[in-house]
Design a protein around this motif. Structure first.
Motif, PDB file in Angstrom:
ATOM      1  N   TYR A   1       0.983  -0.429  -0.076  1.00  0.00           N
ATOM      2  CA  TYR A   1       0.197  -0.210  -0.032  1.00  0.00           C
ATOM      3  C   TYR A   1       0.665   1.458   0.454  1.00  0.00           C
ATOM      4  O   TYR A   1       0.348   1.823  -0.792  1.00  0.00           O
ATOM      5  CB  TYR A   1      -0.846  -0.262   0.768  1.00  0.00           C
ATOM      6  CG  TYR A   1      -1.654   1.398   0.715  1.00  0.00           C
ATOM      7  CD1 TYR A   1      -2.948   1.609   0.840  1.00  0.00           C
ATOM      8  CD2 TYR A   1      -0.922   2.389   2.723  1.00  0.00           C
ATOM      9  CE1 TYR A   1      -3.192   2.779   0.905  1.00  0.00           C
ATOM     10  CE2 TYR A   1      -1.816   2.728   1.981  1.00  0.00           C
ATOM     11  CZ  TYR A   1      -2.602   3.847   1.664  1.00  0.00           C
ATOM     12  OH  TYR A   1      -3.208   4.810   1.521  1.00  0.00           O
ATOM     13  N   CYS A   2       2.191   1.949   0.505  1.00  0.00           N
ATOM     14  CA  CYS A   2       2.520   2.590   1.063  1.00  0.00           C
ATOM     15  C   CYS A   2       2.988   2.492  -0.079  1.00  0.00           C
ATOM     16  O   CYS A   2       3.621   3.893  -0.641  1.00  0.00           O
ATOM     17  CB  CYS A   2       4.114   2.622   1.990  1.00  0.00           C
ATOM     18  SG  CYS A   2       3.026   2.457   3.630  1.00  0.00           S
ATOM     19  N   TYR A   3       4.456   1.637  -0.460  1.00  0.00           N
ATOM     20  CA  TYR A   3       4.430   1.646  -2.131  1.00  0.00           C
ATOM     21  C   TYR A   3       3.951   2.479  -3.526  1.00  0.00           C
ATOM     22  O   TYR A   3       4.158   3.190  -3.948  1.00  0.00           O
ATOM     23  CB  TYR A   3       5.409   0.378  -2.561  1.00  0.00           C
ATOM     24  CG  TYR A   3       6.517   0.326  -3.289  1.00  0.00           C
ATOM     25  CD1 TYR A   3       7.636   0.388  -3.010  1.00  0.00           C
ATOM     26  CD2 TYR A   3       5.698   0.226  -4.733  1.00  0.00           C
ATOM     27  CE1 TYR A   3       9.217   0.360  -4.439  1.00  0.00           C
ATOM     28  CE2 TYR A   3       7.426   0.269  -5.203  1.00  0.00           C
ATOM     29  CZ  TYR A   3       8.817   0.395  -5.609  1.00  0.00           C
ATOM     30  OH  TYR A   3       9.240   0.625  -6.173  1.00  0.00           O
ATOM     31  N   LEU A   4       2.742   1.801  -3.162  1.00  0.00           N
ATOM     32  CA  LEU A   4       2.313   1.985  -4.255  1.00  0.00           C
ATOM     33  C   LEU A   4       1.255   3.575  -4.462  1.00  0.00           C
ATOM     34  O   LEU A   4       0.892   3.821  -4.971  1.00  0.00           O
ATOM     35  CB  LEU A   4       0.459   0.727  -5.098  1.00  0.00           C
ATOM     36  CG  LEU A   4       0.640  -0.372  -5.156  1.00  0.00           C
ATOM     37  CD1 LEU A   4      -0.330  -1.537  -4.955  1.00  0.00           C
ATOM     38  CD2 LEU A   4       1.600  -0.540  -6.435  1.00  0.00           C
TER      39      LEU A   4
ATOM     40  N   SER B   1       1.697   3.677 -15.444  1.00  0.00           N
ATOM     41  CA  SER B   1       2.650   3.369 -14.452  1.00  0.00           C
ATOM     42  C   SER B   1       1.835   1.750 -13.538  1.00  0.00           C
ATOM     43  O   SER B   1       1.754   0.560 -13.784  1.00  0.00           O
ATOM     44  CB  SER B   1       3.052   3.833 -12.988  1.00  0.00           C
ATOM     45  OG  SER B   1       1.655   4.323 -12.800  1.00  0.00           O
ATOM     46  N   TRP B   2       0.522   1.814 -13.778  1.00  0.00           N
ATOM     47  CA  TRP B   2      -0.638   1.541 -13.011  1.00  0.00           C
ATOM     48  C   TRP B   2      -1.208   0.796 -14.033  1.00  0.00           C
ATOM     49  O   TRP B   2      -1.343  -0.568 -13.769  1.00  0.00           O
ATOM     50  CB  TRP B   2      -2.278   2.517 -13.046  1.00  0.00           C
ATOM     51  CG  TRP B   2      -2.106   2.760 -11.757  1.00  0.00           C
ATOM     52  CD1 TRP B   2      -1.791   4.271 -11.658  1.00  0.00           C
ATOM     53  CD2 TRP B   2      -1.844   2.337  -9.842  1.00  0.00           C
ATOM     54  NE1 TRP B   2      -1.978   4.560 -10.054  1.00  0.00           N
ATOM     55  CE2 TRP B   2      -2.118   3.285  -9.409  1.00  0.00           C
ATOM     56  CE3 TRP B   2      -1.663   1.346  -9.829  1.00  0.00           C
ATOM     57  CZ2 TRP B   2      -2.190   3.490  -7.976  1.00  0.00           C
ATOM     58  CZ3 TRP B   2      -1.960   0.935  -8.730  1.00  0.00           C
ATOM     59  CH2 TRP B   2      -1.975   2.058  -7.144  1.00  0.00           C
ATOM     60  N   GLU B   3      -0.648   0.657 -15.510  1.00  0.00           N
ATOM     61  CA  GLU B   3      -1.520  -0.400 -16.628  1.00  0.00           C
ATOM     62  C   GLU B   3      -0.571  -1.775 -17.025  1.00  0.00           C
ATOM     63  O   GLU B   3      -0.415  -2.265 -16.921  1.00  0.00           O
ATOM     64  CB  GLU B   3      -1.944   0.568 -17.199  1.00  0.00           C
ATOM     65  CG  GLU B   3      -3.294   1.444 -17.430  1.00  0.00           C
ATOM     66  CD  GLU B   3      -3.244   1.809 -18.808  1.00  0.00           C
ATOM     67  OE1 GLU B   3      -2.817   2.010 -19.584  1.00  0.00           O
ATOM     68  OE2 GLU B   3      -4.598   2.929 -18.863  1.00  0.00           O
ATOM     69  N   ASN B   4       0.586  -0.952 -16.578  1.00  0.00           N
ATOM     70  CA  ASN B   4       1.719  -2.031 -17.031  1.00  0.00           C
ATOM     71  C   ASN B   4       2.029  -2.791 -15.653  1.00  0.00           C
ATOM     72  O   ASN B   4       1.882  -3.420 -15.249  1.00  0.00           O
ATOM     73  CB  ASN B   4       3.081  -0.595 -16.315  1.00  0.00           C
ATOM     74  CG  ASN B   4       3.640  -0.474 -17.539  1.00  0.00           C
ATOM     75  OD1 ASN B   4       3.080  -0.859 -18.905  1.00  0.00           O
ATOM     76  ND2 ASN B   4       3.756   0.637 -18.012  1.00  0.00           N
ATOM     77  N   LEU B   5       1.935  -2.111 -14.363  1.00  0.00           N
ATOM     78  CA  LEU B   5       1.229  -2.606 -12.966  1.00  0.00           C
ATOM     79  C   LEU B   5      -0.103  -3.916 -13.335  1.00  0.00           C
ATOM     80  O   LEU B   5      -0.074  -5.131 -12.996  1.00  0.00           O
ATOM     81  CB  LEU B   5       1.548  -2.580 -12.091  1.00  0.00           C
ATOM     82  CG  LEU B   5       0.513  -3.155 -10.428  1.00  0.00           C
ATOM     83  CD1 LEU B   5       2.163  -3.330  -9.657  1.00  0.00           C
ATOM     84  CD2 LEU B   5      -0.265  -2.010  -8.700  1.00  0.00           C
TER      85      LEU B   5
ATOM     86  N   SER C   1      -9.961   4.982  -8.817  1.00  0.00           N
ATOM     87  CA  SER C   1      -9.252   6.152  -9.368  1.00  0.00           C
ATOM     88  C   SER C   1      -7.335   5.878  -8.800  1.00  0.00           C
ATOM     89  O   SER C   1      -7.549   4.512  -7.759  1.00  0.00           O
ATOM     90  CB  SER C   1      -9.323   7.801  -8.942  1.00  0.00           C
ATOM     91  OG  SER C   1      -9.369   7.341  -7.093  1.00  0.00           O
ATOM     92  N   SER C   2      -6.765   6.663  -9.141  1.00  0.00           N
ATOM     93  CA  SER C   2      -4.836   6.650  -9.114  1.00  0.00           C
ATOM     94  C   SER C   2      -5.375   6.641  -7.286  1.00  0.00           C
ATOM     95  O   SER C   2      -4.079   5.915  -6.703  1.00  0.00           O
ATOM     96  CB  SER C   2      -4.712   7.368  -9.604  1.00  0.00           C
ATOM     97  OG  SER C   2      -4.405   6.767 -10.744  1.00  0.00           O
ATOM     98  N   ALA C   3      -5.904   7.459  -6.355  1.00  0.00           N
ATOM     99  CA  ALA C   3      -6.135   7.277  -5.533  1.00  0.00           C
ATOM    100  C   ALA C   3      -6.632   6.569  -4.424  1.00  0.00           C
ATOM    101  O   ALA C   3      -5.990   6.128  -3.689  1.00  0.00           O
ATOM    102  CB  ALA C   3      -6.792   9.189  -4.821  1.00  0.00           C
ATOM    103  N   ASP C   4      -7.830   5.762  -4.859  1.00  0.00           N
ATOM    104  CA  ASP C   4      -8.185   4.731  -3.940  1.00  0.00           C
ATOM    105  C   ASP C   4      -7.521   3.141  -4.338  1.00  0.00           C
ATOM    106  O   ASP C   4      -7.741   2.437  -4.079  1.00  0.00           O
ATOM    107  CB  ASP C   4      -9.225   4.345  -4.317  1.00  0.00           C
ATOM    108  CG  ASP C   4     -10.042   6.125  -4.127  1.00  0.00           C
ATOM    109  OD1 ASP C   4     -10.423   6.263  -2.941  1.00  0.00           O
ATOM    110  OD2 ASP C   4     -11.147   6.461  -4.696  1.00  0.00           O
ATOM    111  N   LEU C   5      -6.383   3.102  -5.553  1.00  0.00           N
ATOM    112  CA  LEU C   5      -5.972   2.452  -5.922  1.00  0.00           C
ATOM    113  C   LEU C   5      -5.277   1.533  -5.040  1.00  0.00           C
ATOM    114  O   LEU C   5      -5.133   0.046  -4.894  1.00  0.00           O
ATOM    115  CB  LEU C   5      -5.515   2.216  -7.200  1.00  0.00           C
ATOM    116  CG  LEU C   5      -6.576   2.004  -9.173  1.00  0.00           C
ATOM    117  CD1 LEU C   5      -5.497   2.588  -9.707  1.00  0.00           C
ATOM    118  CD2 LEU C   5      -6.841   0.179  -8.527  1.00  0.00           C
ATOM    119  N   PRO C   6      -4.365   1.899  -4.431  1.00  0.00           N
ATOM    120  CA  PRO C   6      -3.020   1.843  -3.725  1.00  0.00           C
ATOM    121  C   PRO C   6      -3.751   0.314  -2.669  1.00  0.00           C
ATOM    122  O   PRO C   6      -4.266  -0.172  -1.700  1.00  0.00           O
ATOM    123  CB  PRO C   6      -2.190   2.845  -2.343  1.00  0.00           C
ATOM    124  CG  PRO C   6      -2.574   3.692  -4.300  1.00  0.00           C
ATOM    125  CD  PRO C   6      -4.351   3.404  -4.753  1.00  0.00           C
TER     126      PRO C   6
END
Length: 540
Positions: free
Chosen positions: A409-412, A421-425, A517-522
């Protein structure tokens, strides 16, 4: 709390006041370990111990802060997470809290808080009990001028229908029993009033010296304090507002000294009628730690989620239930506080460390998280831990899985900030996805609106927020019919670039049921990892 940023293969990890360079990393994408490993392979002792050492080090640095400054907040997180459980039935919650109420030693703070809630939400139920025990209130008024005036001064003036509260009881009793008590009425005027005169003009009671009259009744008219008139004035529970503490102590005595059935019955009804969330939010936080642990141990027998039948997208809000169901009953409160913090309160824990942690603690967390998550030799980092967890199936196994998911979580949260970067992940971890936003190239009106908006140099996300708040902003109209080919192509290119660098996703992790969203994905990804690992470890 932290910011990860890649620059020339160097990871810069810094909080608001910290900037430091960490180890060199490769271009290997972060592995989330969402492919089930082979449990038959034996991990080397060295690889297992190295992985556990890092996770235990992360636990240690978290507790270095939380045990002192943040323990009360950790407890609040745990109580809130318990309050969100959905599987506890009204019967379950009644049994849980009644077990605590009847246990020894007496849980005075819990009982007091519960009675306070009962008095606030169901005062008439308490009032019925008080009315039956109205003689106990003689001592409530004796020698207390303020209480006397607050209860017995509500006489009606001219034009009003009737007296209320204790004033009504006093007047009714005085008329019915005038032969034994009328002379005890004290009047402010030069002479007293006769029953006949007051009967025709009830407002004359306004001239009654209430304090002296009630004092006379306390001394010379004991019949009043057990009369039906006085009892009737108490039935609605308004008397509770004068002094809650007195009535809490009164009810505690009725419960535990007299074992009065009627009191236990209304408490039983109250516990059954209120929501589990409401009860937990108001009662758990005031428990002593030993009593909270007793409650959590009791709770384990009521939460039996079936991991084998669960889908990830149905269970991420049930993580604490899953944790409790898999604990062996010998776990400590410290262990549950940690498990809840890392598995269900990722954001809160990260925020707390950012706001309350010292420079040294932040540096330590940063270093350990990087060591856990660095994308080098992925199979040597966590797969051995998974195999060890599968073999042991213990509460310590849950701790390792939770710490690993929180590290993710912290890293993401800090290293993944754009769509690519998200889509690669997603791609590297076999997570199917699709963009939730459309490309409105052929929609003339929508394209015109977006093109105008782009001239204001705003993001699509801000535009949506402005729409929701109904803010109005003048924009220069663009006539697409007047644009030449190159100009039109530029507008379309700009729009596509905007959509490609922002936006939300629908993911296979939850059956494409929510937009992330990017904010909620981690948080979603880390919880998904934790649930997936738990399901492998405890259902095989």
């Amino acid at each position: 709390m932290y910011a990860f940023r890649k620059t020339n293969h160097t990871l810069i990890f810094f909080p608001q006041t910290l900037a430091s360079v960490s180890d060199t990393v490769s271009d290997i994408m972060l592995q989330l370990f969402l492919s089930q490993p082979s449990w038959k392979e034996n991990a080397t002792d060295e690889s297992v111990e190295m992985g556990k050492a890092l996770l235990n080090e992360l636990e240690s640095v978290i507790w270095s802060l939380m045990l002192v400054e943040g323990r009360s907040e950790c407890r609040l997180w745990l109580c809130n997470a318990v309050a969100e459980m959905r599987s506890i039935t009204p019967r379950n919650q009644r049994e849980l809290f009644m077990t605590l109420l009847r246990s020894k030693p007496l849980k005075q703070p819990l009982i007091g808080q519960l009675l306070q809630l009962l008095f606030q939400k169901e005062p008439q139920k308490a009032g019925l009990i008080i009315a039956k025990k109205c003689f106990l209130l003689e001592n409530f008024f004796k020698g207390n001028r303020n209480r006397i005036l607050q209860w017995f001064s509500y006489f009606a003036g001219t034009g009003y229908v009737d007296h209320t509260k204790g004033a009504k009881a006093l007047s009714q009793f005085a008329f019915v029993n005038r032969d034994i008590c009328w002379e005890e009425l004290e009047w402010k005027g030069k002479h007293g009033q006769s029953p006949a005169m007051v009967a025709t003009k009830p407002h004359y009671f306004l001239d009654l010296d209430v304090e002296r009259t009630v004092e006379n009744f306390l001394e010379y008219v004991p019949e009043f304090w057990s009369s039906k008139e006085f009892a009737e004035s108490l039935r609605d529970g308004d008397i509770l507002t004068i002094d809650n503490n007195f009535f809490i102590n009164m009810f505690v005595d009725l419960m535990y000294k007299d074992n009065l059935k009627e009191v236990w019955e209304i408490i039983d009804e109250f516990l059954n009628e209120q929501s589990f969330s409401f009860l937990c939010q108001h009662l758990l936080i005031i428990l002593e730690e030993e009593d909270l642990m007793v409650f959590l141990d009791l709770l384990q027998s009521y939460v039996k989620p079936s991991l084998q039948k669960m889908d990830c997208h149905d269970s991420l809000d049930q993580l604490l239930e899953i944790i409790l169901s898999k604990c062996n009953g010998n776990n400590s409160l410290d262990q549950l506080l940690l498990l809840n913090a890392v598995a269900t309160q990722s954001r809160q824990l990260m925020r707390f460390i950012r706001e309350e942690g010292s420079q040294e603690q932040k540096e330590k967390v940063k270093h350990v998280i990087f060591q856990i998550c660095k994308p080098t030799s992925p199979k040597d980092r966590f797969t051995p831990i998974l195999r060890e967890c599968f073999r042991r199936k213990s509460s310590e196994s849950i701790k390792w899985l939770g710490l690993q998911s929180w590290a993710f979580y912290c890293y993401l949260s800090e290293d993944y900030r754009n769509s690519s970067s998200w889509e690669n992940l997603f791609a590297c971890n076999n997570i199917s996805f699709r963009k939730s936003k459309t490309y409105p190239i052929l929609d003339h009106d929508q394209l015109q609106e977006e093109s105008e908006f782009e001239q204001d140099n705003r993001s699509a996300r801000n535009k949506r927020k402005k729409r929701q708040k109904h803010r109005k902003k003048k924009r220069r109209d663009i006539d697409f019919e007047e644009l030449n080919g190159d100009e039109f192509a530029d507008v379309i290119t700009n729009r596509l670039e905007l959509y490609s660098t922002s936006g939300d996703w629908l993911l296979s992790t939850d059956g494409y049921s929510s937009t992330w969203s990017s904010a909620d994905l981690p948080e979603h990804i880390s919880k998904h990892c934790f649930f997936t690992w738990m399901k492998w470890v405890f259902t095989e």
